[in-house]
Design a protein around this motif. Structure first.
Motif, PDB file in Angstrom:
ATOM      1  N   GLN A 299     -64.554 -57.401 -34.954  1.00  0.00           N
ATOM      2  CA  GLN A 299     -64.136 -58.512 -34.350  1.00  0.00           C
ATOM      3  C   GLN A 299     -64.700 -59.814 -34.714  1.00  0.00           C
ATOM      4  O   GLN A 299     -65.783 -60.356 -35.079  1.00  0.00           O
ATOM      5  CB  GLN A 299     -62.985 -59.880 -33.735  1.00  0.00           C
ATOM      6  N   ALA A 300     -66.194 -58.582 -33.618  1.00  0.00           N
ATOM      7  CA  ALA A 300     -67.597 -58.857 -32.965  1.00  0.00           C
ATOM      8  C   ALA A 300     -68.071 -58.760 -34.662  1.00  0.00           C
ATOM      9  O   ALA A 300     -69.446 -60.132 -35.237  1.00  0.00           O
ATOM     10  CB  ALA A 300     -68.201 -58.263 -31.974  1.00  0.00           C
ATOM     11  N   LEU A 303     -67.387 -62.176 -36.735  1.00  0.00           N
ATOM     12  CA  LEU A 303     -68.035 -63.473 -36.168  1.00  0.00           C
ATOM     13  C   LEU A 303     -69.300 -63.572 -36.591  1.00  0.00           C
ATOM     14  O   LEU A 303     -70.106 -64.550 -36.498  1.00  0.00           O
ATOM     15  CB  LEU A 303     -67.339 -63.529 -34.630  1.00  0.00           C
ATOM     16  N   GLY A 304     -70.039 -62.845 -36.452  1.00  0.00           N
ATOM     17  CA  GLY A 304     -71.690 -62.377 -36.214  1.00  0.00           C
ATOM     18  C   GLY A 304     -72.127 -62.484 -37.652  1.00  0.00           C
ATOM     19  O   GLY A 304     -73.385 -63.691 -37.714  1.00  0.00           O
ATOM     20  N   GLU A 313     -72.426 -72.269 -35.686  1.00  0.00           N
ATOM     21  CA  GLU A 313     -73.344 -71.157 -34.051  1.00  0.00           C
ATOM     22  C   GLU A 313     -72.657 -72.249 -33.127  1.00  0.00           C
ATOM     23  O   GLU A 313     -73.709 -72.671 -32.227  1.00  0.00           O
ATOM     24  CB  GLU A 313     -74.320 -70.610 -34.287  1.00  0.00           C
ATOM     25  N   ARG A 317     -68.072 -69.951 -30.034  1.00  0.00           N
ATOM     26  CA  ARG A 317     -68.442 -68.841 -31.179  1.00  0.00           C
ATOM     27  C   ARG A 317     -69.208 -67.566 -30.849  1.00  0.00           C
ATOM     28  O   ARG A 317     -69.027 -66.852 -30.509  1.00  0.00           O
ATOM     29  CB  ARG A 317     -68.387 -68.992 -32.469  1.00  0.00           C
ATOM     30  N   TYR A 321     -67.903 -64.079 -29.159  1.00  0.00           N
ATOM     31  CA  TYR A 321     -68.928 -62.250 -30.216  1.00  0.00           C
ATOM     32  C   TYR A 321     -69.096 -61.977 -28.919  1.00  0.00           C
ATOM     33  O   TYR A 321     -68.756 -60.819 -28.914  1.00  0.00           O
ATOM     34  CB  TYR A 321     -69.913 -63.195 -30.770  1.00  0.00           C
TER      35      TYR A 321
END
Length: 428
Positions: A299-300, A303-304, A313, A317, A321
């Motif tokens: 997931q991280a 997102l990143g 950004e 979010r 993260y």
């Protein structure tokens, strides 16, 4: 204290059980405090308030309180065996009270109290130096003519990155909101975060988990290899990512991120094989936390990479993260091993005479429940932050606090059952 049986001495004598237990109990106390603070910070989390005092306190209780203590305790137990040399009788003992300054340092950072920050930072640094000295000594003294169960390069690089994260953190505290070595403050925070979460914790988990995961799951061992490929690829990717963050170069950030993902994906494939071939009646806490942790890491990463490819950004979010990377992955995977390693420490140092089965010292069902509540809690917190829902973020934090209380209860049961192996004894 008495020595373990000779068969264990030949593969490296771990730190005493009472010392490992001290690290783990202190770490779990910090984890409970962090979870409670994050639950109380639900409104600020949902608003993306990363600079909020309570959010800063909760995150730093994880990063400076729970993780250094839990990782040090685990390393002092498993690395001597994996690297086939004895742990020091002194360094780990001296480091424990110094690393207990982590919560004070977290409070000082959150409340901007210089009178607290620098004395606590000095103690935390001294504790880290002692642990780093111990880990480096183990890696450098490991026999070159015997098969090792952990990569010396991985241990040394992880320790180096932890030191760099500590130095960067000190620079951030000193500069407050001003640029750090020419970097804007937000990018400097990114460098600090990734040095700790990827360079220290992820690298160490990949290095040790290759052997520890199959061992704890009673699955076939990972195939032997000539080079620590995953560790080296992860390190190269990390430094490309850090260079991109420092220089504001998006291509470097993307290249580094994809290399890091590739390295962890290879490790994840190995852990999937462990999950399929485990010989446990029911998957235990370490395997469940590792599996869910890899999900939060994915997931991280999603997102990143989305933000690197053009997604805005937003503060929410970025907070999500950090929760997924630092809490869901790094803290979760570490937490999952605490109970199991605590019971193993008690079993390893059991006094001469009849020895109970290791399963009798580990309340497996308690830790399965803890892992389930943790996973639901951190997912609720992440989703609440992304949706801007203070209620969901608060509920997620509250579930994390429940899981932390369950973890402490599980550790207490192991201490009670394993007390003969955890009592300090005279050398003999």
């Amino acid at each position: 204290m008495t020595d373990p049986p000779p068969s264990r001495v030949r593969v490296g004598r771990p730190a005493p059980g009472w010392l490992v237990a001290g690290y783990f109990i202190a770490a779990l106390g910090c984890w409970l405090a962090a979870a409670v603070v994050l639950a109380l910070a639900g409104d600020a989390l949902a608003a993306g308030g990363f600079a909020d005092r309570d959010v800063l306190l909760g995150v730093h209780l994880v990063a400076l309180g729970f993780l250094p203590l839990a990782v040090s305790g685990g390393a002092l137990h498993v690395l001597p065996t994996m690297l086939r040399c004895d742990a020091s009788r002194v360094r780990g003992t001296l480091a424990l009270p110094l690393l207990c300054a982590g919560p004070a340092l977290a409070a000082g950072i959150a409340r901007d109290l210089d009178a607290v920050i620098w004395p606590a930072a000095a103690a935390e640094t001294a504790g880290f130096v002692l642990v780093a000295w111990e880990l480096a000594s183990l890696a450098l003294r490991a026999p070159g003519d015997r098969t090792l169960l952990a990569s010396r390069a991985g241990v040394l690089l992880s320790t180096l990155h932890a030191a760099a994260a500590l130095v960067f953190g000190a620079a951030l505290a000193d500069r407050e909101w001003r640029p750090v070595w020419g970097m804007p403050h937000d990018r400097a925070i990114g460098v600090h975060l990734h040095l700790a979460a990827l360079g220290w914790l992820t690298l160490l988990l990949v290095t040790v988990g290759r052997t520890l995961g199959p061992m704890l799951a009673m699955a076939p061992a990972a195939p032997r290899r000539r080079l620590p490929v995953e560790e080296l690829v992860l390190t190269v990717g990390l430094w490309l990512l850090l260079a991109g963050l420092a220089l504001a170069e998006r291509p470097l950030e993307l290249a580094g991120a994809f290399l890091c993902v590739a390295a962890v994906a290879r490790f994840a494939a190995l852990m999937i094989g462990v999950a399929r071939r485990h010989r446990l009646d029911v998957p235990e806490g370490p395997l469940l936390h590792l599996a869910t942790g890899l999900f939060f890491l994915a997931q991280a990463a999603a997102l990143g990479i989305a933000m690197l490819l053009g997604a805005v950004e937003t503060p929410r979010r970025l907070v999500a993260y950090v929760l997924a990377l630092l809490v869901g992955w790094a803290a979760g995977a570490t937490l999952g091993h605490v109970g199991k390693l605590l019971s193993l420490a008690a079993w390893t140092w059991w006094p001469p005479g009849p020895r109970p089965k290791q399963a009798a010292l580990y309340p497996a069902r308690v830790w399965v429940a803890e892992a389930a509540v943790f996973a639901v809690g951190i997912e609720a917190a992440i989703d609440g932050v992304l949706a801007g829902s203070a209620r969901a973020a608060t509920v997620g934090g509250a579930l994390l606090a429940v899981s932390a209380a369950v973890a402490l209860a599980g550790a207490a049961l192991s201490v009670r059952a394993g007390l003969p192996g955890l009592r300090p004894r005279r050398a003999g």
